[in-house]
Each structure stands twice: as C-alpha cells, then as structure tokens.
Design an enzyme around this catalytic site. Structure first.
Site, PDB file in Angstrom:
ATOM      1  N   LYS A  78      -3.286   4.711  30.065  1.00  0.00           N
ATOM      2  CA  LYS A  78      -3.373   4.732  28.597  1.00  0.00           C
ATOM      3  C   LYS A  78      -2.002   4.417  27.989  1.00  0.00           C
ATOM      4  O   LYS A  78      -0.967   4.843  28.516  1.00  0.00           O
ATOM      5  CB  LYS A  78      -3.863   6.125  28.158  1.00  0.00           C
ATOM      6  CG  LYS A  78      -4.125   6.259  26.657  1.00  0.00           C
ATOM      7  CD  LYS A  78      -4.688   7.647  26.321  1.00  0.00           C
ATOM      8  CE  LYS A  78      -4.929   7.808  24.816  1.00  0.00           C
ATOM      9  NZ  LYS A  78      -5.524   9.108  24.479  1.00  0.00           N
ATOM     10  N   SER A 158      -9.586   9.269  21.398  1.00  0.00           N
ATOM     11  CA  SER A 158      -8.654   8.168  21.282  1.00  0.00           C
ATOM     12  C   SER A 158      -8.541   7.343  22.561  1.00  0.00           C
ATOM     13  O   SER A 158      -8.040   6.224  22.526  1.00  0.00           O
ATOM     14  CB  SER A 158      -7.270   8.727  20.911  1.00  0.00           C
ATOM     15  OG  SER A 158      -6.753   9.542  21.962  1.00  0.00           O
ATOM     16  N   SER A 182     -10.296  13.826  23.160  1.00  0.00           N
ATOM     17  CA  SER A 182     -10.053  12.395  23.375  1.00  0.00           C
ATOM     18  C   SER A 182     -10.259  11.893  24.800  1.00  0.00           C
ATOM     19  O   SER A 182     -10.154  10.695  25.049  1.00  0.00           O
ATOM     20  CB  SER A 182      -8.638  12.023  22.917  1.00  0.00           C
ATOM     21  OG  SER A 182      -8.576  12.017  21.522  1.00  0.00           O
TER      22      SER A 182
END
Length: 495
Positions: A78, A158, A182
């Site tokens: 990420k 997210s 998330s």
C-alpha cells in the site's frame, strides 16, 4: 504451470519448496497480470526491476535451504508504507516526488523474509475514505461487476488498491492499513480475507500517519491460511515504535485446526441496525448457524455503547489527523506551492496545503482542528475519549464473561458504484464504517471473511472480533467459518 498469479501464498510457497516453480516465474506472471490491468488502477507505482532482483535472490535462498514462509512470494505494498527509493505518496499531491531514504518496519520485515515487492498500491488520500475515491491517482476500481451491469464499483477504502489487486490476482497478497475498517471493509467488498491485528502487534514506524492511536497494518490475502502466514512475518516488537508490543509472535498457521468446539461466539444485539439489508441479516444468521454446526456455542451479548462509536471515531480520528498532517508545510519534503512576490511563510503554508490536500483531507483537518480548539476541547475531544473508554470496557466485560469471539457483519451493504455516494453528504460514506470502527477504538483484532454473494452476485463478508493479542485463536475461528461458508467465487475478467 500457467496462471501462477492465481495461486495463494500457501500454495505458491509449497510449489517453490518442491521446485515445481521459481520465484522469477511467479513474479513474471504477476507483472504480466499487472500490465494488463491498468483499467483497475490498483498499482500506481510499478517496480518490476526491484521485483525481479528480489525474486532471483529468493530463488537462491530457497535453493540454499534457507527460506522463511514468505520467501519468493510476490506481494503489493500500500502506498502508505515508506519504501526506500520508491515513491511513497500516501495518494496525496502534497507528497508528490517524495522518495524516502528509509523503509517502513513492516515492509522491511517482509523484504527480509524474502517477499517480492511488485509495486505500490492505490488508496484513499492519507487513508481517509471508504471508497478509494479521494486518491490523487484517481479511483481504484473493483474487479467485480453487478450482474451484467458495466458500472464501475468501488473496491472499498482506504486500502482499495490492495483489495482490487488481490481479488483480481495481480499479486498473491498485499499489505493494508486499518484505522476504522480500511482493511476489513475493502476485503468484504471484493471477496478476500483481511485482518486488522491488535493495536501494537505490527509496528507503525515508516507508515504515513493518519490517526496514531487507531492505525494498524495488516495483511490482505486470498484466504485465512495466507493471512496467518503473512501476519506472522509482519508482526513483532519494534523499538522505533513506542506503541509496539514486546510480545512473542506465535506460529499463526500452526494454530489453524478448524476446531471451534466449545468456543463461545457472541452476537451483539446493538449491531442489528435499522434498515439493514435482508441479505446482510441472513448472511449474519447463516454465519452463526455455520459456527454452531462446527460445535461453537452461540450467545447473545450486549455492547451498549456501540451507538456512540461512529461519532466518537469521527472526533478522535480527525483530531489526530490534524495534528499529524501539520508536518506537511512545503518546507522539508514533498510539494511546495509556487509563491508570488512578497509572499511570506504563512502564505507558503496556506498555498501549499490548499493545493496539496484534497477536499476530504481538508474537511477532516478542519474538523480535527475545530474539536481540538480551546473552546471545544472538552465538549468534543475529551468527551469522545471518555466514550472510547466505555466502548473498550464493553468488550472487556463480554470477554471476561467467557466469550471467545464476536460475530458481526463486516459492512452494511455490498460494494456500491463509484460516484454513487456523492460529495453532497459525506456522512453517508462515514456510515460504511459502522461495524468496524469499534474494533479500532478498543484496539482489538478483527478479521473479515468472505461468506456469500448478494442477489447481484457481489461478495459479502462477515467480521469476527477477538480478544486482544489472540490473533491465533481468531484466525482459527475464521478458518472454521471459511471452511463452512466454502466461498470460492471470483470476479469475471472484464479488464
């Protein structure tokens, strides 16, 4: 073997050990899949040279017989994790051009274990969002579609890029972070497994901060066994993070027996929300029946302060964000706005932040600064902290009464279309975190397991919440649920 990118971590590890496949072959298969999947906008910084170099090194390690479980396995990272020499922007314009000179502890642990980084994954800006629509790179897109509908769906947020990439078999697994859901919400939206470990189990060092008392890294994988393998590598004490727990990390994979006989699974009555879709309600009761059939005891429990969790979260998280994001001022790193003649330092701050932060980040910074301001500190921030303590106590009381895990829905709905939750009412979007934020406020481990499809053919997930530091037992319960649910659906390839 063809379609090597479709393997999970455990299958790929076993194939590597047997010599049926090399890490270079696995990596090349993933790199090819990534190049064909630009329509998903999941990978935003591709690193094929680093990937192939690490894959060759991993093959040499495996040959020498010195290989941990993650060695040679291609994964995505990420964009919130700092990676040395590779763009780490947290999906924000304000960090444009930032290439750190250091590596986050979690990504370093994965690299030390021989994992192969394929590139950086899309996300909501500074991890603020539930749909991956606030990214400077543009929306990440779910590989799933509703029936014959061509509308693009959100992969959740997210960690939307991570979810999309794992579900579409662009990588074998990915790192995510979870501040209010998330990891678990996107995992539920795309039919994969995601676990948020206990706060302090994984180091936060080198991960761009959103809300420091809530953020926690975790793995997003194709199944529960893979989550256990990757989590073990990501965990461990880190002296560079003062909140990191000095606890031994168990062999989570070895704890996956699937035996839940005699375990008490709590069903919280407060999670039965008004207007909850019948499909989510049915999935939840089916999940309870599956665990009951596996020998667990299902008990009704009460978490009375649940209804205050979202308001408390949306005071505490923005407050911490406004404090953390104050460091982005155009002085030391990242983007600096173009200044006019006569502009001073105040104008530089104002212009840089106005240009660099997107609307959602600006909104949360404003809320956070407001609730921390002199006249409102006690009315909002201190009150939210007291509510957080009560929420944590609710869970402590339930676990003290002998409950081993809590079963809830992971999300209030299946994935929705990009643009369907409009800017007009951000609160609608915030409601997506209704089942997940309590876990972050209480610092507990939570895992989302895919358990079924809705009538439009989209994945739905169930969430299990465990005792603190009890990820092994939690994963074992998740393993029993996964086995009973037998979820094997994959998105049809349209990209």
């Amino acid at each position: 073997m063809s379609d090597l990118n479709k393997l999970g971590l455990a299958e790929a590890r076993d194939a590597l050990r047997k010599g049926d496949v090399t890490s270079v072959e696995l990596t090349e298969s993933c790199l090819k899949a990534i190049d064909e999947a630009d329509a998903l906008n999941a990978f935003v910084h591709k690193t094929p040279e680093i990937a192939l170099e690490r894959a060759k090194a991993a093959d040499a390690r495996i040959k020498a017989g010195d290989a941990p479980s993650m060695c040679g396995l291609p994964i995505g990272i990420k964009d919130l994790f700092c990676t040395k020499g590779v763009s780490s922007q947290a999906a924000s314009k304000i960090l444009e051009g930032f290439r750190p000179e250091y590596e986050s502890t979690v990504s370093q642990q994965l690299a030390d274990a021989g994992a192969v980084m394929l590139g950086k994954l899309n996300m909501d800006e500074f991890a603020m969002g539930s749909s991956n629509e606030t990214s400077v790179y543009g929306n990440a897109v779910s590989p799933w579609r509703r029936g014959n509908d061509d509308a693009q769906l959100t992969p959740g947020g997210s960690s939307g890029g991570s979810a999309s990439a794992v579900s579409a078999d662009l990588c074998l697994a990915a790192t995510g972070t979870d501040t209010g859901g998330s990891i678990r919400q996107p995992a539920a939206f795309v039919g994969i497994t995601g676990i948020k470990p206990t706060y302090g189990r994984c180091s936060r060092w080198g991960i761009v901060a959103f809300a420091s008392s809530l953020d926690q890294a975790g793995p997003m994988t194709k199944n529960v066994r893979d989550a256990a393998i990757m989590l073990e590598t990501m965990c461990g004490h880190d002296p560079k993070d003062s909140t990191s727990a000095e606890l031994a990390v168990p062999n989570f994979e070895a704890m996956l027996t699937g035996d839940v006989k005699g375990k008490k699974i709590g069903i919280p009555k407060e999670y039965r929300m008004d207007g909850m879709p019948a499909e989510i309600e049915k999935l939840w009761s089916d999940g309870a029946e599956m665990l009951k059939a596996a020998g667990a005891e299902i008990v009704d429990i009460s978490l009375p302060h649940t209804k205050y969790a979202l308001p408390a979260y949306y005071v505490i998280a923005p407050a911490e964000a406004s404090s953390n994001l104050a460091r982005y001022d155009g002085v030391r790193y990242g983007r600096r706005a173009h200044l006019a003649q006569g502009d001073g330092i105040t104008e530089m701050y104002e212009k840089t932040r106005a240009e660099g932060f997107g609307p959602e980040v600006q909104r949360r910074v404003m809320i956070g600064t407001y609730v921390l301001s002199a006249g409102f500190y006690d009315a909002y921030y201190n009150r939210a902290r007291k509510v957080r303590t009560l929420i944590k106590k609710d869970f402590e009381d339930v676990f003290a009464a002998g409950v081993d895990a809590i079963l809830t829905p992971a999300t209030p709905s299946a994935s929705f279309g990009l643009g369907e939750m409009t800017e007009a009412d951000p609160v609608q979007m915030y409601l997506n975190d209704v089942f997940t934020v309590t876990v972050n406020l209480a610092g507990l481990p939570g895992v989302s397991v895919p358990a079924g499809l809705d009538k439009q053919g989209l994945p739905l997930g169930l969430q299990l919440i465990g005792r603190p530091w009890d990820e092994g037992e939690l994963l074992n319960t998740a393993y029993a649920l996964e086995t009973a649910a037998g979820f094997v659906a994959k998105p049809g390839k349209w990209w």
